[in-house]
Design a protein around this motif. Structure first.
Motif, PDB file in Angstrom:
ATOM      1  N   ALA A 252       0.890  -1.407   0.203  1.00  0.00           N
ATOM      2  CA  ALA A 252      -0.114   0.015   0.081  1.00  0.00           C
ATOM      3  C   ALA A 252       0.941   1.205  -0.061  1.00  0.00           C
ATOM      4  O   ALA A 252       0.528   2.163  -0.835  1.00  0.00           O
ATOM      5  N   LEU A 253       1.776   1.307   0.786  1.00  0.00           N
ATOM      6  CA  LEU A 253       2.534   2.407   1.127  1.00  0.00           C
ATOM      7  C   LEU A 253       3.510   2.718  -0.648  1.00  0.00           C
ATOM      8  O   LEU A 253       3.476   3.884  -0.753  1.00  0.00           O
ATOM      9  N   HIS A 254       3.864   1.758  -0.877  1.00  0.00           N
ATOM     10  CA  HIS A 254       4.629   1.955  -2.181  1.00  0.00           C
ATOM     11  C   HIS A 254       3.697   2.288  -3.292  1.00  0.00           C
ATOM     12  O   HIS A 254       4.159   3.171  -4.243  1.00  0.00           O
ATOM     13  N   GLU A 255       2.342   1.756  -3.290  1.00  0.00           N
ATOM     14  CA  GLU A 255       1.667   2.366  -4.461  1.00  0.00           C
ATOM     15  C   GLU A 255       1.218   3.689  -4.207  1.00  0.00           C
ATOM     16  O   GLU A 255       0.924   4.498  -5.250  1.00  0.00           O
ATOM     17  N   VAL A 256       1.057   4.275  -3.162  1.00  0.00           N
ATOM     18  CA  VAL A 256       1.006   5.649  -2.751  1.00  0.00           C
ATOM     19  C   VAL A 256       2.035   6.504  -2.918  1.00  0.00           C
ATOM     20  O   VAL A 256       1.975   7.574  -3.737  1.00  0.00           O
ATOM     21  N   ALA A 257       3.351   5.986  -2.582  1.00  0.00           N
ATOM     22  CA  ALA A 257       4.630   6.604  -2.919  1.00  0.00           C
ATOM     23  C   ALA A 257       4.483   6.850  -4.440  1.00  0.00           C
ATOM     24  O   ALA A 257       5.049   8.140  -5.147  1.00  0.00           O
ATOM     25  N   LEU A 258       4.243   5.865  -5.232  1.00  0.00           N
ATOM     26  CA  LEU A 258       4.440   6.139  -6.741  1.00  0.00           C
ATOM     27  C   LEU A 258       3.408   7.019  -7.244  1.00  0.00           C
ATOM     28  O   LEU A 258       3.852   7.759  -8.233  1.00  0.00           O
ATOM     29  N   ALA A 259       2.508   6.897  -6.741  1.00  0.00           N
ATOM     30  CA  ALA A 259       1.290   7.823  -7.174  1.00  0.00           C
ATOM     31  C   ALA A 259       1.636   9.110  -6.933  1.00  0.00           C
ATOM     32  O   ALA A 259       1.321  10.266  -7.853  1.00  0.00           O
ATOM     33  N   ARG A 260       2.137   9.444  -5.662  1.00  0.00           N
ATOM     34  CA  ARG A 260       2.580  10.853  -5.318  1.00  0.00           C
ATOM     35  C   ARG A 260       3.858  11.504  -6.175  1.00  0.00           C
ATOM     36  O   ARG A 260       3.819  12.486  -6.518  1.00  0.00           O
TER      37      ARG A 260
END
Length: 275
Positions: A252-260
């Motif tokens: 989850a955190l990596h998905e959000v980091a990539l999106a940001r």
């Protein structure tokens, strides 16, 4: 705790440093000592000899070229942050350096030391991989160039061979209109990242790269960069394909980091950039 006993030598020049490192299997180079120092005190590292390379002119030099800037490995984070050395990227390096740990660490810690230590959660590991940087390695057999994604091979692991030093890092200059994003999750200032990602869109030089960091191993260059930029693949899909052994919660955190990071680069992860 106190470190195990060791000998200490200040290298007169790069050749002397390489000779001293080659003389014993337990010799280690030391510059800023921000990573090695705590390991010595905890006795996680027990070198027989520390070779001080912090002030070697060859490792403190910065060479500007038309297409790239070569940074000596002993350049400190603070020198990059403060603009005391030229920023090949026009500001991205300064911003990344400013987010490393605390100012006391940045005053002493070095670019090369961070990369050679290869902490999976360190800023320079994912940033330099994301920027398509090149490691310049010096050793008994001469110099060799290694792409950053090949230089970093795992957690605290690099392609450095016995007796070799990371002498410099070459960062390409971005072309006109290049887009960049870097995002990392930290619980508070000074901590290592729990997840991080970078995005580089440099179509003038054919460099398209989306990279995940803080994975517990070396940074991961995603193969779906073009699809992500075009909006044909979502960050969640790209991360799931890259980390199939992790749970959805673990991604989850990596998905959000990539999106940001995509958003910072001016890219709508749902609809692409149109760049």
């Amino acid at each position: 705790m106190k470190p195990a006993p060791f000998a200490y030598a200040v290298a007169a020049d790069l050749d002397a440093a390489l000779a001293q490192l080659a003389a014993g299997e337990t010799a280690k180079p030391v510059a800023g000592n921000q990573s090695l120092g705590p390991m010595l005190n905890l006795r996680l590292a027990r070198p027989g000899l520390l070779v001080d390379i912090a002030r070697l002119p060859a490792l403190r030099a910065v060479e500007e070229g038309a297409d790239a800037v070569r940074y000596g490995a002993a350049i400190t984070h603070a020198e990059i942050e403060d603009g005391e050395v030229p920023d090949a990227t026009g500001g991205w390096l300064r911003a990344a350096a400013a987010g490393i740990a605390h100012r006391a660490v940045r005053n002493r810690g070095t670019l090369g030391g961070s990369l050679a230590h290869a902490d999976p959660a360190a800023d320079w590991a994912v940033v330099m991989t994301g920027l398509c940087a090149t490691a310049i390695v010096e050793g008994p057999e001469g110099a060799r160039r290694v792409a950053m994604e090949d230089f970093l091979t795992g957690a605290y692991a690099t392609t450095l061979r016995p007796g070799e030093l990371l002498a410099a890092v070459e960062v390409p200059r971005p072309g006109p209109g290049t887009q960049w994003g870097y995002w990392k999750f930290v619980r508070q200032v000074g901590e290592f990242a729990k997840a991080s990602a970078t995005v580089l869109v440099d179509r003038a030089h054919g460099r398209l790269r989306c990279t995940l960091g803080a994975l517990g191993t070396a940074p991961l260059v995603l193969p779906q960069a073009e699809a992500l930029l075009a909006g044909d693949c979502t960050p969640a899909e790209a991360v799931a394909a890259a980390l199939p052994d992790r749970t959805k919660e673990g991604r989850a955190l990596h998905e959000v980091a990539l999106a940001r990071a995509l958003s910072q680069a001016g890219i709508d992860s749902a609809g692409g950039s149109g760049a």
